[in-house]
Design a protein around this motif. Structure first.
Motif, PDB file in Angstrom:
ATOM      1  N   ARG A  44       2.681  -0.567   8.999  1.00  0.00           N
ATOM      2  CA  ARG A  44       3.010  -1.153   7.760  1.00  0.00           C
ATOM      3  C   ARG A  44       3.708  -2.360   7.884  1.00  0.00           C
ATOM      4  NH1 ARG A  44       3.528   0.612   2.231  1.00  0.00           N
ATOM      5  NH2 ARG A  44       2.107   1.978   2.747  1.00  0.00           N
ATOM      6  N   GLY A  47       1.254  -5.299   8.164  1.00  0.00           N
ATOM      7  CA  GLY A  47       0.448  -5.509   6.965  1.00  0.00           C
ATOM      8  C   GLY A  47      -0.534  -4.380   6.663  1.00  0.00           C
ATOM      9  N   ARG A  48      -0.849  -3.308   7.373  1.00  0.00           N
ATOM     10  CA  ARG A  48      -1.763  -2.472   7.298  1.00  0.00           C
ATOM     11  C   ARG A  48      -1.237  -1.323   6.367  1.00  0.00           C
ATOM     12  NH1 ARG A  48      -1.662  -4.977  12.155  1.00  0.00           N
ATOM     13  NH2 ARG A  48      -3.776  -5.261  13.250  1.00  0.00           N
ATOM     14  N   ARG A  49      -2.453  -1.106   5.498  1.00  0.00           N
ATOM     15  CA  ARG A  49      -2.153  -0.107   4.465  1.00  0.00           C
ATOM     16  C   ARG A  49      -2.867   1.092   4.730  1.00  0.00           C
ATOM     17  NH1 ARG A  49       1.791  -2.151   4.614  1.00  0.00           N
ATOM     18  NH2 ARG A  49       2.491  -3.665   2.730  1.00  0.00           N
ATOM     19  N   ILE A  50      -3.900   1.202   6.104  1.00  0.00           N
ATOM     20  CA  ILE A  50      -4.895   2.355   6.005  1.00  0.00           C
ATOM     21  C   ILE A  50      -4.458   2.584   7.716  1.00  0.00           C
ATOM     22  CG2 ILE A  50      -7.152   3.055   6.367  1.00  0.00           C
ATOM     23  CD1 ILE A  50      -7.785   0.880   4.055  1.00  0.00           C
TER      24      ILE A  50
END
Length: 123
Positions: A86, A89-92
């Motif tokens: 997170r 910047g990753r959300r998956i």
């Protein structure tokens, strides 16, 4: 790296000479791979490898020594990997799980999107 591989090999059912596995892990020494370890009394009892090579955070080798299960080690390692993902910047995120581990990941918020079977062929 040998200690890391030893910590996940048994719980993940990897047997035999682990030197090739250690060599493979050494080949993944990229800046986008982070290895997390759960250590109890100076002994590595849990592992989680996080790959950030794509827009999707990929978690691998999440394992806990059977003698240390049900203490929250895999949960803590997975949550820390997700925190790192997170921050980038990753959300998956994705991972593969045993049926036993699926309960842990479902509580964290993962959803099952597919299943697979492994088959062993005679030599």
């Amino acid at each position: 790296m040998t200690e890391y591989v030893d910590a996940y090999a048994g719980p993940l059912g990897i047997e035999g000479d682990l030197s090739r596995v250690v060599d493979r892990e050494m080949g993944f020494a990229y800046p986008d791979v982070t290895r997390l370890a759960g250590i109890v009394d100076g002994r590595m009892v849990g592992t989680c490898t996080l790959s950030l090579g794509t827009d999707v955070a990929a978690l691998y080798c999440i394992a806990t020594d059977p003698g240390f299960r049900r203490r929250g080690i895999a949960t803590a390692l997975t949550l820390d990997a997700l925190r790192i993902a997170r921050l980038t910047g990753r959300r998956i995120a994705t991972l593969q799980s045993s049926s036993e581990g699926a309960l842990v990941y479902r509580r964290i918020g993962f959803e099952t999107v597919g299943r697979y079977q492994r088959f062993a062929f005679p030599a």
